[in-house]
Design an enzyme around this catalytic site. Structure first.
Site, mmCIF file in Angstrom:
data_model
loop_
_atom_site.group_PDB
_atom_site.id
_atom_site.type_symbol
_atom_site.label_atom_id
_atom_site.label_comp_id
_atom_site.label_asym_id
_atom_site.label_seq_id
_atom_site.Cartn_x
_atom_site.Cartn_y
_atom_site.Cartn_z
ATOM 1 N N CYS A 1 0.674 -1.203 0.088
ATOM 2 C CA CYS A 1 0.053 -0.128 0.090
ATOM 3 C C CYS A 1 0.746 1.424 0.017
ATOM 4 C CB CYS A 1 -0.980 -0.001 1.066
ATOM 5 S SG CYS A 1 -1.993 -1.321 1.289
ATOM 6 N N ASN B 1 -10.276 0.306 1.657
ATOM 7 C CA ASN B 1 -8.543 0.318 1.501
ATOM 8 C C ASN B 1 -8.079 -0.153 0.085
ATOM 9 O OD1 ASN B 1 -5.750 -0.300 1.176
ATOM 10 N ND2 ASN B 1 -5.641 -1.389 3.188
ATOM 11 N N HIS C 1 -2.644 6.968 3.898
ATOM 12 C CA HIS C 1 -3.083 5.627 3.253
ATOM 13 C C HIS C 1 -4.311 5.225 3.939
ATOM 14 C CE1 HIS C 1 -3.761 1.808 1.602
ATOM 15 N NE2 HIS C 1 -3.628 1.097 2.743
HETATM 16 N N1 COA Z 1 -16.853 -8.763 11.857
HETATM 17 C C1 COA Z 1 -17.262 -8.896 13.111
HETATM 18 N N2 COA Z 1 -15.994 -9.494 14.217
HETATM 19 C C2 COA Z 1 -14.924 -9.466 13.583
HETATM 20 C C3 COA Z 1 -14.666 -9.141 12.366
HETATM 21 C C4 COA Z 1 -15.785 -8.755 11.496
HETATM 22 N N3 COA Z 1 -15.299 -8.323 10.035
HETATM 23 N N4 COA Z 1 -13.275 -9.187 11.898
HETATM 24 C C5 COA Z 1 -12.652 -9.598 13.024
HETATM 25 N N5 COA Z 1 -13.661 -10.060 14.131
HETATM 26 C C6 COA Z 1 -13.700 -10.298 15.452
HETATM 27 C C7 COA Z 1 -12.360 -10.943 15.622
HETATM 28 O O1 COA Z 1 -12.739 -12.261 15.295
HETATM 29 C C8 COA Z 1 -12.295 -10.958 17.366
HETATM 30 O O2 COA Z 1 -12.880 -11.790 17.762
HETATM 31 P P1 COA Z 1 -12.487 -12.465 19.162
HETATM 32 O O3 COA Z 1 -12.352 -11.588 20.029
HETATM 33 O O4 COA Z 1 -13.773 -13.261 19.416
HETATM 34 O O5 COA Z 1 -11.397 -13.237 18.728
HETATM 35 C C9 COA Z 1 -12.755 -9.540 17.529
HETATM 36 O O6 COA Z 1 -13.464 -9.213 16.298
HETATM 37 C C10 COA Z 1 -11.656 -8.599 17.650
HETATM 38 O O7 COA Z 1 -10.717 -8.787 16.715
HETATM 39 P P2 COA Z 1 -9.353 -7.595 16.542
HETATM 40 O O8 COA Z 1 -8.661 -8.436 15.649
HETATM 41 O O9 COA Z 1 -8.996 -7.652 17.922
HETATM 42 O O10 COA Z 1 -10.138 -6.430 16.042
HETATM 43 P P3 COA Z 1 -9.442 -4.975 15.813
HETATM 44 O O11 COA Z 1 -10.220 -4.026 16.881
HETATM 45 O O12 COA Z 1 -7.971 -5.148 16.051
HETATM 46 O O13 COA Z 1 -9.706 -4.617 14.491
HETATM 47 C C11 COA Z 1 -8.872 -5.017 12.221
HETATM 48 C C12 COA Z 1 -9.346 -5.668 13.240
HETATM 49 C C13 COA Z 1 -8.421 -5.706 11.117
HETATM 50 C C14 COA Z 1 -9.912 -3.872 11.544
HETATM 51 C C15 COA Z 1 -7.510 -4.120 12.801
HETATM 52 O O14 COA Z 1 -6.702 -5.066 13.325
HETATM 53 C C16 COA Z 1 -6.846 -3.433 11.508
HETATM 54 O O15 COA Z 1 -7.322 -2.517 11.094
HETATM 55 N N6 COA Z 1 -5.373 -3.806 11.316
HETATM 56 C C17 COA Z 1 -4.807 -3.229 10.249
HETATM 57 C C18 COA Z 1 -5.126 -3.777 9.077
HETATM 58 C C19 COA Z 1 -4.463 -2.929 7.979
HETATM 59 O O16 COA Z 1 -4.197 -1.846 8.023
HETATM 60 N N7 COA Z 1 -4.410 -3.679 6.632
HETATM 61 C C20 COA Z 1 -3.918 -3.050 5.763
HETATM 62 C C21 COA Z 1 -2.499 -2.604 5.572
HETATM 63 S S1 COA Z 1 -2.219 -1.664 4.291
#
Ligand code: COA
Length: 328
Positions: A114, A283, A253
């Site tokens: 990205c 994204n 980004h």
């Molecule tokens: N809908 C509902 N629940 C979801 C879900 C969805 N789409 N995706 C994940 N969950 C759940 C998980 O399974 C987890 O459940 P659990 O606690 O029972 O295990 C819970 O939500 C929390 O997950 P977690 O990963 O801690 O959530 P988060 O607040 O970190 O958010 C992201 C997850 C992916 C949004 C976040 O980690 C993120 O944005 N990361 C960076 C990703 C990124 O920038 N990628 C591109 C890079 S260029």
């Protein structure tokens, strides 16, 4: 002698088909409420089955060239930054070169996740500043829907398709002021498309194991991102001799609104001066920054003479930032 580089044209191409959070509720166990509160994304665009990176790139490139008022024959180099090229090879940039009739241009792709567009602008600027080239197309294009597992709720709610292109030319005034790019390859495994390369060639098994889709360790990427974006901006500012108070606008980004808010807070930049398009496009990897730049230029949030920082992070892991003076 060092020449000046600046953005003299910009264009985009965004697929029409919209995939909303409500649509995703019917595909995986998720909710509009969870997606909006955890990411800020409401909907994203999805390219048709027969559309590839070179198609969107061609459209965006033509608009950028038209705005700049040059002929495709005057383009010296085409750089497509993408992790979703038409094919592993040839470069998507070469296909675009033929499509737009840029018969005098060299062409290659850049893979920097990205952060691709930031890397592309940085590379182009060096070619212009040395006097080697006069007109370079930098095209940030990704169709992440093509490599997204729509049974995996951890990733499928985040990504969308799109493309943004700029023409970078030799200019009287300095339009691209400074650049900073960096990588931390120790995090390579946190965001990857595992199969289909020389490490794990495509087999029936890799397909059955769903290894041709994006794999992401969300929390690790999150941790990296909240550190990398402010760091890139701070390093760039130090290097350029500018200070943050002279920056009019920030285009980060577009991965997650929480990452953007955290970076803006750390840098002391008001969210009023931060470009946001992730609510409607998600994204789009390499395309997120140029598309946001385009939209904020068209809706007049960005004005001629503004000092703007573009900042990104992504697979690699990579990160970087560019300081520009807007000339359009
Ligand atoms: N809908 C509902 N629940 C979801 C879900 C969805 N789409 N995706 C994940 N969950 C759940 C998980 O399974 C987890 O459940 P659990 O606690 O029972 O295990 C819970 O939500 C929390 O997950 P977690 O990963 O801690 O959530 P988060 O607040 O970190 O958010 C992201 C997850 C992916 C949004 C976040 O980690 C993120 O944005 N990361 C960076 C990703 C990124 O920038 N990628 C591109 C890079 S260029």
């Amino acid at each position: 002698m060092k020449y000046n580089a600046g953005i003299t044209g910009i264009g985009i191409s965004i697929p029409k088909k919209v995939l909303t959070n409500k649509d995703l509720e019917n595909m995986v166990e998720t909710s509009d409420e969870w997606i909006v509160s955890r990411t800020g994304i409401k909907e994203r665009r999805i390219a048709d089955e027969n559309i590839a990176a070179s198609d969107l790139s061609t459209e965006a490139a033509k608009e950028a060239i038209l705005m700049a008022g040059i002929d495709a024959k005057d383009v010296d180099l085409i750089i497509v930054t993408t992790v979703t090229p038409d094919m592993l090879y040839p470069a998507t940039a070469a296909i675009v070169q033929n499509n737009i009739g840029a018969v005098n241009a060299a062409a290659f792709d850049v893979s920097a996740g990205c952060t691709g567009f930031i890397y592309g602008v940085t590379i182009a600027t060096q070619f212009i500043e040395t006097g080697f080239y006069k007109n370079i197309l930098v095209i940030g294009c990704d169709l992440l829907s093509k490599v997204t597992d729509f049974t995996d709720r951890n990733t499928c709610v985040l990504f969308g398709d799109g493309c943004g292109a700029v023409l970078i030319s030799r200019t009287e005034e300095k339009g691209i002021i400074d650049e900073y790019i960096m990588a931390d390859g120790s995090g390579a495994d946190f965001l990857s498309l595992p199969a289909g390369g020389s490490r794990m060639p495509s087999t029936i098994e890799t397909v059955n194991k769903r290894l041709h889709y994006t794999f992401m360790n969300g929390p690790e990427v999150f941790k990296f991102a909240v550190k990398a974006m402010p760091e890139a901006v701070t390093k760039l500012i130090e290097k350029s001799g500018f200070n943050l108070s002279s920056i009019d606008y920030l285009i980060p980004h577009q991965a997650n609104i929480r990452i953007i808010e955290s970076a803006a807070k750390r840098l002391g930049i008001s969210m009023d001066n931060v470009g946001i398009t992730l609510d409607k496009y998600g994204n789009m990897s390499s395309a997120s920054i140029p598309v946001t730049l385009y939209e904020d230029f068209k809706n007049k949030k960005i004005k001629k003479g503004d000092n703007i920082i573009l900042v990104g992070f992504g697979a690699g892991l990579t990160y970087g930032a560019v300081l520009i003076k807007w000339m359009l």
